[in-house]
Design a protein around this motif. Structure first.
Motif, PDB file in Angstrom:
ATOM      1  N   ARG A 296       1.055  -1.053   0.417  1.00  0.00           N
ATOM      2  CA  ARG A 296       0.348   0.213  -0.248  1.00  0.00           C
ATOM      3  C   ARG A 296       0.754   1.193  -0.172  1.00  0.00           C
ATOM      4  O   ARG A 296       1.086   2.354  -0.804  1.00  0.00           O
ATOM      5  N   ARG A 297       1.904   1.096   0.915  1.00  0.00           N
ATOM      6  CA  ARG A 297       2.867   1.788   0.461  1.00  0.00           C
ATOM      7  C   ARG A 297       3.609   2.776  -0.254  1.00  0.00           C
ATOM      8  O   ARG A 297       3.700   3.391  -1.262  1.00  0.00           O
TER       9      ARG A 297
ATOM     10  N   ARG B 294       0.844   4.456  -3.028  1.00  0.00           N
ATOM     11  CA  ARG B 294       0.264   5.183  -2.136  1.00  0.00           C
ATOM     12  C   ARG B 294       1.306   6.071  -2.979  1.00  0.00           C
ATOM     13  O   ARG B 294       1.580   7.628  -3.722  1.00  0.00           O
TER      14      ARG B 294
ATOM     15  N   GLN C   7       1.196   9.395  -6.073  1.00  0.00           N
ATOM     16  CA  GLN C   7       1.696  10.842  -6.127  1.00  0.00           C
ATOM     17  C   GLN C   7       2.677  11.044  -6.751  1.00  0.00           C
ATOM     18  O   GLN C   7       2.421  12.065  -7.276  1.00  0.00           O
TER      19      GLN C   7
END
Length: 106
Positions: A44-45, A48, A52
């Motif tokens: 997930r990181r 993300r 971004q």
């Protein structure tokens, strides 16, 4: 045939062994679940961070397009100002020549 707590000479020891094995199985399952959770959090990181980066890149490209349009307008404006300066210099030279001719005639 498996031994049970009721068939052994040491029921407490056998129950302790079974409880130990059961606890080891639970601990192993919890460790696997924790590792899967850590991996999911890392994925997930990463997603993300990738999102971004893609968003910032799209924003930067948009700003670059805007700055390109501003630069083109500025270049066109400078070219028109240079043309105006040339026209004014020519008019000034013609006026100065006229003044000098008028002084010479007088």
């Amino acid at each position: 045939m498996a031994m049970t707590v009721f068939d052994t000479r040491n029921p407490a020891g056998h129950a302790g062994l079974e409880l130990g094995l059961l606890t080891a199985g639970i601990v192993s399952s919890l460790a696997d679940a924790h590792a899967a959770g850590v991996q999911a959090a890392e994925e997930r990181r990463e997603r993300r961070a990738a999102y971004q980066y893609a968003s910032e890149l799209a924003e930067a490209r948009g700003r670059a397009d805007d700055l390109g349009r501003v630069a083109l307008r500025a270049v066109r404006h400078v070219a028109s100002l240079e043309a105006e300066v040339r026209r004014l210099r020519l008019a000034l030279e013609q006026r100065q020549a006229h003044i000098e001719r008028s002084r010479g005639a007088a």
